[in-house]
Design an enzyme around this catalytic site. Sequence first.
Site, PDB file in Angstrom:
ATOM      1  N   CYS A  79       0.761  -1.305  -0.131  1.00  0.00           N
ATOM      2  CA  CYS A  79       0.121   0.054  -0.034  1.00  0.00           C
ATOM      3  C   CYS A  79       0.877   1.220  -0.260  1.00  0.00           C
ATOM      4  O   CYS A  79       0.805   2.040  -0.832  1.00  0.00           O
ATOM      5  CB  CYS A  79      -0.808   0.056   1.214  1.00  0.00           C
ATOM      6  N   HIS A 133      -0.977   6.569   2.081  1.00  0.00           N
ATOM      7  CA  HIS A 133      -1.222   5.599   3.263  1.00  0.00           C
ATOM      8  C   HIS A 133      -1.008   6.327   4.542  1.00  0.00           C
ATOM      9  O   HIS A 133       0.138   7.234   4.707  1.00  0.00           O
ATOM     10  CB  HIS A 133      -0.045   4.710   3.130  1.00  0.00           C
TER      11      HIS A 133
END
Length: 564
Positions: A79, A133
């Site tokens: 991610c 993120h």
Amino acid sequence: MNIMFVNTQMWLFLLILHVLEAGVFAVDSKQVNILYLIADDLRPTLGCYSDPVVKSPNIDQLASVSTVFNNAYAQQAVCGPSRVSFLTSRRPDTTRLYDFNSYWRVHAGNYTTLPQYFKSNGYTTLSVGKVFHPGIASNHSDDYPYSWSVPPYHPPSFKYEKRKVCRDKDGTLHSNLLCAVDVSEMPLGTLPDMENTAEAIQLLKSMKDSPNPFFLAVGFYKPHIPFRIPREYLKLYPIESMTLAPDPDVPKKLPNVAYNPWTDIRKREDVQALNLSFPYGPIPKDFQLQIRQHYFASVSYVDAQVGKILQALDDFGLANDTIVVFSSDHGWSLGEHGEWAKYSNFDVATRVPLIVYKPGVTSPFPRPGEKTFPFIDVFQGTWEQFGKGHGVESVVELVDVFPTLSHLAGLRPLHHCPSSSFKIELCTEGSSLAYLIHNPERDTNREAYSFSQYPRPSDSIQENSDLPDLADIHIMGYSIRSTDYRYTLWVGFDPVHCQPNMTDIHAGEMYLLAEDPGEDNNVFDEFYQATVLCKCDLTFPSAWGEDVPLHRCVSGHLGAVWQR
């Protein structure tokens, strides 16, 4: 006084203040808005990508009026690094983010982001949910105020995502992988993506009469684990109709360094109860079927949220003035190669959906009174079978999104980055795909390539193989994907200088996709040892002063491999 009420008041004040300030520098009112929808861990298991199982009518409807890139790839299948990569249009070797533990503006370079570029051109930029993120990787602020006009929105219910809220058959609560729930029983009586959807709709409503265009990014949390979703979505996928992955076994010629042991899944209580051996498992077949069932159900849950936001775009009269992008940060293995989750260079981990809608370009404007995106309830029996839009088969990358949106919105084009660009704030390591959106693809560009990479701590499989900290990265797997093949070279890596040693080859993988689309038969040794025809001169994009030349041996039409 209620603290949440005060925070909401302050947030609205900041939004109004920004819009008033931006009005002084208002851009051309004809500029289009941007709606960027980002799923988490979503591979192209969608009807519009010919998946025979998943029910995704709202995303399919979007695809039917869009350009659909059938071979789009992330630059790293995890991610944080992937999101920083596509939001800056720089590859991981340039952002120097391979884990979650550094902020690119401090650790690598003060790079301009996609929303920041739009903000500097008069757009009101808004973030909902998981776009960057969270944590160190975005300076604990989702890169506010650089990228966003107002502080990003995070749903209050997300703090319960990893808590013991999954009810077992005996009524006890656990922190499980499989976590279909009764939403009314959840803390706050809702789920994060439901809150994201409501917030996104409210923002669209607030911006519909604004003199300034908007850039709204909405990051959904699913189908990322845990599969905490409304229970009713499991009914769409009866367990008796589920099947295992077509290639559920670890390939015999897969190098150990290439395997990911899915440690994040192993940490869930219901998986721990299976008492699986490390690193290969395997997971019992009945539990594999449940994982696949829950993943597919999570995709349909995200589809419903997408449908509600797109309907709001219609309802507020914004559909004819808004470019819509739907994509993901990377894929997710569902048992292929005996692997689960992301953390690899395989197609199932790196390939993503990429759908781009531009009103009046990818499809005609609707007739007066006609809706472009009416919401489709997946539970209401059958629905229209949509066309697949304008398909593009050429290989593209997520680093292409930034220059593509800038081009489509009429902003000043980005220059391509030089080999070393740490001190350059604004440039792209991707390419604009606008020409493929304005002009339907006639022939697949077989000379197009995507470049992905994944770090490992060791040749052997370890507990931290999936996500090593930077200091522990000693091997980097660089991977090229073309129409015809995937070639991966695992080489030594210096974590202090973030630089590979291309002469220190640990392992290699070569998959010939025409005969091996699942990437199960590694023929690297045959090609590495053979004397073959030298044909072309390709390089892997590099951030450390010069591009990496490919291996001198090229197998005719198959492509190339590296050797420094």
